[in-house]
Motif scaffolding. Structure first.
Motif, PDB file in Angstrom:
ATOM      1  N   LEU A  45      55.200  36.093  42.660  1.00 39.52           N
ATOM      2  CA  LEU A  45      56.499  36.456  42.100  1.00 39.52           C
ATOM      3  C   LEU A  45      57.640  35.731  42.811  1.00 39.52           C
ATOM      4  O   LEU A  45      58.608  35.323  42.175  1.00 39.52           O
ATOM      5  CB  LEU A  45      56.706  37.969  42.160  1.00 39.52           C
ATOM      6  CG  LEU A  45      56.315  38.743  40.893  1.00 39.52           C
ATOM      7  CD1 LEU A  45      54.849  38.536  40.532  1.00 39.52           C
ATOM      8  CD2 LEU A  45      56.605  40.238  41.053  1.00 39.52           C
ATOM      9  N   LYS A  46      57.514  35.551  44.105  1.00 38.41           N
ATOM     10  CA  LYS A  46      58.574  34.867  44.866  1.00 38.41           C
ATOM     11  C   LYS A  46      58.738  33.415  44.436  1.00 38.41           C
ATOM     12  O   LYS A  46      59.842  32.869  44.518  1.00 38.41           O
ATOM     13  CB  LYS A  46      58.295  34.955  46.360  1.00 38.41           C
ATOM     14  CG  LYS A  46      58.566  36.334  46.941  1.00 38.41           C
ATOM     15  CD  LYS A  46      58.216  36.397  48.421  1.00 38.41           C
ATOM     16  CE  LYS A  46      58.512  37.786  48.986  1.00 38.41           C
ATOM     17  NZ  LYS A  46      58.135  37.901  50.416  1.00 38.41           N
ATOM     18  N   THR A  47      57.650  32.794  43.964  1.00 36.80           N
ATOM     19  CA  THR A  47      57.813  31.425  43.460  1.00 36.80           C
ATOM     20  C   THR A  47      58.673  31.406  42.207  1.00 36.80           C
ATOM     21  O   THR A  47      59.369  30.422  41.944  1.00 36.80           O
ATOM     22  CB  THR A  47      56.459  30.758  43.141  1.00 36.80           C
ATOM     23  OG1 THR A  47      55.828  31.409  42.027  1.00 36.80           O
ATOM     24  CG2 THR A  47      55.528  30.770  44.351  1.00 36.80           C
ATOM     25  N   MET A  48      58.650  32.494  41.435  1.00 37.08           N
ATOM     26  CA  MET A  48      59.359  32.527  40.157  1.00 37.08           C
ATOM     27  C   MET A  48      60.873  32.509  40.345  1.00 37.08           C
ATOM     28  O   MET A  48      61.597  32.007  39.496  1.00 37.08           O
ATOM     29  CB  MET A  48      58.931  33.751  39.342  1.00 37.08           C
ATOM     30  CG  MET A  48      57.468  33.731  38.948  1.00 37.08           C
ATOM     31  SD  MET A  48      56.967  35.269  38.112  1.00 37.08           S
ATOM     32  CE  MET A  48      55.186  35.005  37.968  1.00 37.08           C
ATOM     33  N   TYR A  49      61.345  33.083  41.463  1.00 37.97           N
ATOM     34  CA  TYR A  49      62.785  33.030  41.736  1.00 37.97           C
ATOM     35  C   TYR A  49      63.100  32.180  42.970  1.00 37.97           C
ATOM     36  O   TYR A  49      64.152  32.297  43.590  1.00 37.97           O
ATOM     37  CB  TYR A  49      63.402  34.432  41.832  1.00 37.97           C
ATOM     38  CG  TYR A  49      62.771  35.402  42.807  1.00 37.97           C
ATOM     39  CD1 TYR A  49      63.223  35.503  44.118  1.00 37.97           C
ATOM     40  CD2 TYR A  49      61.754  36.255  42.403  1.00 37.97           C
ATOM     41  CE1 TYR A  49      62.664  36.404  45.007  1.00 37.97           C
ATOM     42  CE2 TYR A  49      61.189  37.166  43.280  1.00 37.97           C
ATOM     43  CZ  TYR A  49      61.655  37.236  44.579  1.00 37.97           C
ATOM     44  OH  TYR A  49      61.102  38.142  45.464  1.00 37.97           O
ATOM     45  N   CYS A  50      62.153  31.296  43.294  1.00 38.18           N
ATOM     46  CA  CYS A  50      62.349  30.229  44.295  1.00 38.18           C
ATOM     47  C   CYS A  50      62.558  30.748  45.711  1.00 38.18           C
ATOM     48  O   CYS A  50      63.192  30.085  46.531  1.00 38.18           O
ATOM     49  CB  CYS A  50      63.493  29.308  43.894  1.00 38.18           C
ATOM     50  SG  CYS A  50      63.245  28.476  42.329  1.00 38.18           S
TER      51      CYS A  50
END
Length: 223
Positions: A45-50
Motif C-alpha cells: 500500500l505504501k508504494t501506491m502513495y509513494c
C-alpha cells in the motif's frame, strides 16, 4: 484503470518482501489485501502513495491515477496524494486542534480558499460518516471508532478516485470494525475505488470484495 501493477517488486530496507506483483484496480472496486503480519501488505500500500519507491529495473508497469511510479519525481508526489485518500490504522489526527480544524487543514493545503465552500464540504463529509455533531470536538474526546470515521471523512474531502486504507480496523473491536468497513463499502458503491489491507477474515465474509493474499513473497488473487 486507476491502478495498474505488472511484475512489480516491493522492497523494505532493500529486502524484497513481494515479487512480481500483478494487481489492477478500477473505479468503484472494493479490494482486500490480506495476509499475516510481515507479509508485505502495508509495504504494498505504501508504494501506491509513494511512501516506498518502486524500483524501475524490476517493474514492467506501475501506474496510479495516470502517473508512472517508476519515474515519478519527488515534486510530483504531493499532487498525486491530493487525488487519493489515505487512511491509517492509527488515525493520524492532530490532537492539538478540533475535528473541524483537522479537516480545514487538509482543504487549505490542497488549494481551497473560499470559507463557505470549506465549511459546506466539511459538513458533507461529516454527514457522510455519520458524525455531523463533532466539528468542535477534540480527537481525544472521541472513541477509536469515531476517530477512524473522522479519518475516513478526511480521506473523502477532495472526492478521491482511490482510497487506500492500511489496516483501518486494527485497533477496533469487532462491531466497530464492521461498521468502519461497511462505511468504506458505501464509499465504493458511489464510485470511489477502495483498497484495504486487513488480517480480519470475519470482515471479508460480511462485506465481500475482490481478495488478494500476501504469502511467501507473492500476491495471489483468492477470488
Amino acid at each position: 484503470m486507476l491502478l495498474d501493477y505488472k511484475k512489480v517488486s516491493v522492497y523494505q530496507a532493500n529486502v524484497p518482501v513481494l515479487k512480481d506483483v500483478d494487481i489492477q484496480v478500477d473505479e468503484g472496486e472494493f479490494i482486500y489485501i490480506t495476509g499475516k503480519v510481515g507479509t508485505g501488505k502495508s509495504s504494498l500500500l505504501k508504494t501506491m502513495y509513494c511512501e516506498i519507491d518502486i524500483c524501475d529495473d524490476d517493474a514492467e508497469k506501475a501506474e496510479v491515477l495516470g502517473r508512472d511510479l517508476k519515474r515519478i519525481r519527488r515534486k510530483e508526489i504531493p499532487a498525486l496524494r491530493r487525488e487519493m485518500g489515505v487512511i491509517f490504522q492509527d488515525f493520524q489526527l492532530l490532537h492539538d486542534r478540533t475535528v473541524e480544524n483537522n479537516l480545514k487543514l487538509v482543504l487549505k493545503a490542497t488549494g481551497w480558499k473560499d470559507k463557505k465552500a470549506i465549511s459546506e464540504r466539511i459538513d458533507e463529509v461529516l454527514e457522510a460518516v455519520e458524525m455531523p455533531d463533532c466539528r468542535k470536538k477534540m480527537p481525544s474526546q472521541l472513541s477509536g471508532g469515531e476517530q477512524q470515521r473522522i479519518a475516513i471523512a478526511r480521506a473523502m474531502l477532495n472526492n478521491p478516485k482511490l482510497i487506500v486504507a492500511d489496516e483501518p480496523t486494527a485497533h477496533l473491536d469487532s462491531v466497530t470494525a464492521a461498521n468502519i468497513v461497511a462505511l468504506l463499502k458505501q464509499v465504493a458503491e458511489k464510485g470511489t475505488a477502495v483498497v484495504i489491507s486487513t488480517h480480519n477474515n470475519d470482515i471479508l465474509a460480511q462485506y465481500p470484495g475482490k481478495v488478494y493474499e500476501c504469502a511467501e513473497n507473492e500476491l495471489r488473487i483468492k477470488n
